[in-house]
Motif scaffolding. Structure first.
Motif, PDB file in Angstrom:
ATOM      1  N   ARG A 185     -25.445 -30.883 -29.035  1.00 22.03           N
ATOM      2  CA  ARG A 185     -24.730 -32.151 -28.844  1.00 22.03           C
ATOM      3  C   ARG A 185     -23.909 -32.176 -27.565  1.00 22.03           C
ATOM      4  O   ARG A 185     -23.521 -33.256 -27.100  1.00 22.03           O
ATOM      5  CB  ARG A 185     -23.808 -32.418 -30.035  1.00 22.03           C
ATOM      6  CG  ARG A 185     -24.554 -32.797 -31.308  1.00 22.03           C
ATOM      7  CD  ARG A 185     -23.574 -33.368 -32.314  1.00 22.03           C
ATOM      8  NE  ARG A 185     -24.203 -33.595 -33.607  1.00 22.03           N
ATOM      9  CZ  ARG A 185     -23.558 -34.070 -34.660  1.00 22.03           C
ATOM     10  NH1 ARG A 185     -22.269 -34.357 -34.562  1.00 22.03           N
ATOM     11  NH2 ARG A 185     -24.184 -34.258 -35.804  1.00 22.03           N
ATOM     12  N   THR A 210     -26.246 -26.614 -33.428  1.00 21.89           N
ATOM     13  CA  THR A 210     -26.174 -28.076 -33.408  1.00 21.89           C
ATOM     14  C   THR A 210     -25.065 -28.551 -32.488  1.00 21.89           C
ATOM     15  O   THR A 210     -25.229 -29.532 -31.739  1.00 21.89           O
ATOM     16  CB  THR A 210     -25.943 -28.616 -34.833  1.00 21.89           C
ATOM     17  OG1 THR A 210     -27.011 -28.188 -35.682  1.00 21.89           O
ATOM     18  CG2 THR A 210     -25.870 -30.128 -34.835  1.00 21.89           C
ATOM     19  N   ALA A 232     -17.749 -32.815 -28.209  1.00 19.18           N
ATOM     20  CA  ALA A 232     -18.690 -33.559 -29.043  1.00 19.18           C
ATOM     21  C   ALA A 232     -18.049 -34.829 -29.589  1.00 19.18           C
ATOM     22  O   ALA A 232     -18.692 -35.889 -29.653  1.00 19.18           O
ATOM     23  CB  ALA A 232     -19.188 -32.679 -30.189  1.00 19.18           C
ATOM     24  N   ARG A 233     -16.787 -34.757 -29.993  1.00 23.80           N
ATOM     25  CA  ARG A 233     -16.109 -35.946 -30.506  1.00 23.80           C
ATOM     26  C   ARG A 233     -15.881 -36.983 -29.407  1.00 23.80           C
ATOM     27  O   ARG A 233     -16.009 -38.186 -29.646  1.00 23.80           O
ATOM     28  CB  ARG A 233     -14.774 -35.542 -31.145  1.00 23.80           C
ATOM     29  CG  ARG A 233     -14.914 -34.833 -32.477  1.00 23.80           C
ATOM     30  CD  ARG A 233     -13.581 -34.732 -33.192  1.00 23.80           C
ATOM     31  NE  ARG A 233     -12.660 -33.852 -32.482  1.00 23.80           N
ATOM     32  CZ  ARG A 233     -12.536 -32.554 -32.717  1.00 23.80           C
ATOM     33  NH1 ARG A 233     -13.292 -31.988 -33.637  1.00 23.80           N
ATOM     34  NH2 ARG A 233     -11.671 -31.825 -32.046  1.00 23.80           N
ATOM     35  N   ALA A 248     -18.325 -42.084 -32.619  1.00 22.42           N
ATOM     36  CA  ALA A 248     -18.830 -42.565 -33.904  1.00 22.42           C
ATOM     37  C   ALA A 248     -19.404 -41.426 -34.738  1.00 22.42           C
ATOM     38  O   ALA A 248     -19.233 -41.378 -35.956  1.00 22.42           O
ATOM     39  CB  ALA A 248     -19.898 -43.637 -33.668  1.00 22.42           C
ATOM     40  N   LEU A 249     -20.102 -40.515 -34.070  1.00 22.62           N
ATOM     41  CA  LEU A 249     -20.694 -39.385 -34.783  1.00 22.62           C
ATOM     42  C   LEU A 249     -19.672 -38.285 -35.016  1.00 22.62           C
ATOM     43  O   LEU A 249     -19.602 -37.701 -36.099  1.00 22.62           O
ATOM     44  CB  LEU A 249     -21.887 -38.840 -33.981  1.00 22.62           C
ATOM     45  CG  LEU A 249     -22.781 -37.820 -34.671  1.00 22.62           C
ATOM     46  CD1 LEU A 249     -23.366 -38.409 -35.943  1.00 22.62           C
ATOM     47  CD2 LEU A 249     -23.893 -37.378 -33.725  1.00 22.62           C
ATOM     48  N   GLY A 250     -18.869 -38.014 -33.994  1.00 25.56           N
ATOM     49  CA  GLY A 250     -17.795 -37.031 -34.133  1.00 25.56           C
ATOM     50  C   GLY A 250     -18.305 -35.628 -34.397  1.00 25.56           C
ATOM     51  O   GLY A 250     -19.457 -35.295 -34.114  1.00 25.56           O
ATOM     52  N   TRP A 251     -17.439 -34.816 -34.947  1.00 22.91           N
ATOM     53  CA  TRP A 251     -17.816 -33.457 -35.353  1.00 22.91           C
ATOM     54  C   TRP A 251     -16.985 -33.077 -36.575  1.00 22.91           C
ATOM     55  O   TRP A 251     -15.771 -33.290 -36.614  1.00 22.91           O
ATOM     56  CB  TRP A 251     -17.578 -32.454 -34.231  1.00 22.91           C
ATOM     57  CG  TRP A 251     -18.066 -31.081 -34.586  1.00 22.91           C
ATOM     58  CD1 TRP A 251     -17.301 -29.989 -34.881  1.00 22.91           C
ATOM     59  CD2 TRP A 251     -19.429 -30.674 -34.738  1.00 22.91           C
ATOM     60  NE1 TRP A 251     -18.099 -28.920 -35.187  1.00 22.91           N
ATOM     61  CE2 TRP A 251     -19.414 -29.304 -35.106  1.00 22.91           C
ATOM     62  CE3 TRP A 251     -20.657 -31.315 -34.582  1.00 22.91           C
ATOM     63  CZ2 TRP A 251     -20.590 -28.585 -35.331  1.00 22.91           C
ATOM     64  CZ3 TRP A 251     -21.817 -30.605 -34.812  1.00 22.91           C
ATOM     65  CH2 TRP A 251     -21.785 -29.251 -35.172  1.00 22.91           C
ATOM     66  N   SER A 252     -17.641 -32.526 -37.563  1.00 23.73           N
ATOM     67  CA  SER A 252     -17.009 -32.243 -38.844  1.00 23.73           C
ATOM     68  C   SER A 252     -15.883 -31.221 -38.709  1.00 23.73           C
ATOM     69  O   SER A 252     -16.062 -30.133 -38.149  1.00 23.73           O
ATOM     70  CB  SER A 252     -18.054 -31.709 -39.826  1.00 23.73           C
ATOM     71  OG  SER A 252     -17.440 -31.228 -40.997  1.00 23.73           O
ATOM     72  N   ASN A 277     -19.377 -38.675 -28.408  1.00 25.95           N
ATOM     73  CA  ASN A 277     -19.900 -39.620 -29.395  1.00 25.95           C
ATOM     74  C   ASN A 277     -18.855 -39.801 -30.489  1.00 25.95           C
ATOM     75  O   ASN A 277     -18.931 -39.161 -31.541  1.00 25.95           O
ATOM     76  CB  ASN A 277     -21.225 -39.114 -29.977  1.00 25.95           C
ATOM     77  CG  ASN A 277     -21.946 -40.182 -30.759  1.00 25.95           C
ATOM     78  OD1 ASN A 277     -21.339 -41.130 -31.250  1.00 25.95           O
ATOM     79  ND2 ASN A 277     -23.251 -40.050 -30.888  1.00 25.95           N
TER      80      ASN A 277
END
Length: 273
Positions: free
Chosen positions: A105, A101, A36-37, A42-46, A40
Motif C-alpha cells: 500500500r 500488505t 498508508a492512512r 478512506a481505506l486507512g490502516w487497522s 488513502n
C-alpha cells in the motif's frame, strides 16, 4: 549446564544492538502505517494490525533482552521460554500485522509490482508451501534437540543468534502459511491448513514427551531442567497453536462459488424491478 562463552547476556554491547533493531522496526512500521492512512484516508490502516506488530516487537524484546536472555544462557528452561517467545508467539503477532500488505500500500507502483512478482516466483511458492514451512519450523526441533546441534549452539554466540533467526523466520513462515492475512500464492484451503496445523501440534507433543522421558535427547543440562523445558514446550506450544487456529478462523473469508453465465443471468432477471 549449557552456558555461553560470555556473560549472562546482560552487558550493554550485547543488549544494545537487538534493542536498536527492535526500535527501528517498530518505528518503520508506524511510519508506513501513517503513510498508508495519509495516502488513502478512506481505506486507512487497522490499528489492530499496528497493535499486533508492536506486540510482536515487545515479545521479541522480552525474549532477547534481560532478564530472559540471561536466564536462557544459564538454564535450559530459560532457553525453552525464549524459544516459545521467538518461534511461536512473536511470529503470530507479527504475521497478523500484515506487513507485506502494508508495504504494497505504501510502495511506489513499480516497486509494488516487483514485490508482487517476487511473491509469485517459483522459489517463493516452494518456500511458502505448508509442508516446507512445517519442516522448517517444527521438523527442525527434532534435529536441534536429538542431535549435538543444541550443545554446539550453546557454546557459540554467533550460532546462537543464527538459531534465534531460524526460530523467528520459520515461525513467521508457518504462521503466514496457516493464518496470515498477507497475500499467499497457491495457499491451500482451510481444511488442508488445519491438517498441517494438527500435524504440527502432534509433532510438538511427541518431541516434548520424548524430551521429558529422556529418549534420544542430546542436551547437556540437568535432568530437571530438561524435563521442565519439555513441559514448557508442551503446554506453551499448545497455547500458541490454539491461538494460531483461532487466527485461522478469524482471518478466514469463505469464497463465493462461481456462478455460471446462465445462473447469473437468471439472478439478474429475478432481482430486476
Amino acid at each position: 549446564m549449557p552456558a555461553h562463552g560470555h556473560d549472562a547476556g546482560s552487558s550493554l554491547p550485547e543488549t544494545l544492538p537487538p534493542a536498536l533493531v527492535l526500535l527501528t522496526a517498530a518505528g518503520a512500521y508506524l511510519l508506513l502505517a501513517r503513510r498508508a492512512r495519509l495516502r488513502n484516508p478512506a481505506l486507512g490502516w487497522s490499528r489492530w494490525r499496528t497493535t499486533g506488530f508492536l506486540t510482536g516487537t515487545v515479545l521479541l524484546g522480552v525474549a532477547l533482552l534481560p532478564p530472559v536472555a540471561g536466564f536462557a544462557h544459564e538454564d535450559f528452561r530459560g532457553h525453552m521460554v525464549q524459544h516459545m517467545l521467538i518461534g511461536m508467539y512473536t511470529p503470530l503477532a507479527l504475521v497478523l500485522a500484515a506487513p507485506v500488505t502494508l508495504l504494497l500500500r505504501t510502495l511506489p507502483a513499480v516497486r509494488g509490482r516487483q514485490l508482487t512478482g517476487l511473491l509469485h516466483s517459483p522459489p517463493v511458492r516452494v518456500i511458502v508451501h505448508p509442508a516446507v514451512a512445517l519442516a522448517l519450523s517444527t521438523g527442525s526441533l527434532a534435529v536441534l534437540y536429538f542431535t549435538p546441534l543444541y550443545n554446539a549452539t550453546a557454546g557459540d554466540p554467533a550460532a546462537h543468534w543464527l538459531l534465534h533467526a531460524h526460530f523467528l523466520l520459520s515461525g513467521c513462515l508457518f504462521a503466514h502459511v496457516i493464518a496470515g492475512p498477507d497475500p499467499a500464492p497457491s495457499r491451500p484451503g482451510v481444511r488442508a491448513r488445519l491438517v498441517y496445523l494438527g500435524v504440527a501440534i502432534a509433532a510438538h507433543a511427541v518431541i516434548s514427551q520424548l524430551m521429558y522421558g529422556g529418549f534420544w535427547v542430546d542436551i547437556h543440562a540437568p535432568i530437571y531442567q530438561v524435563q521442565a523445558g519439555a513441559e514448557i514446550m508442551y503446554y506453551g506450544g499448545d497455547i500458541a497453536e490454539l491461538l494460531l487456529a483461532a487466527a485461522l478462523v478469524a482471518t478466514w473469508h469463505p469464497e463465493r462459488r462461481r456462478q455460471s453465465p446462465r445462473s447469473a443471468f437468471a439472478e439478474r432477471q429475478t432481482s430486476a424491478p
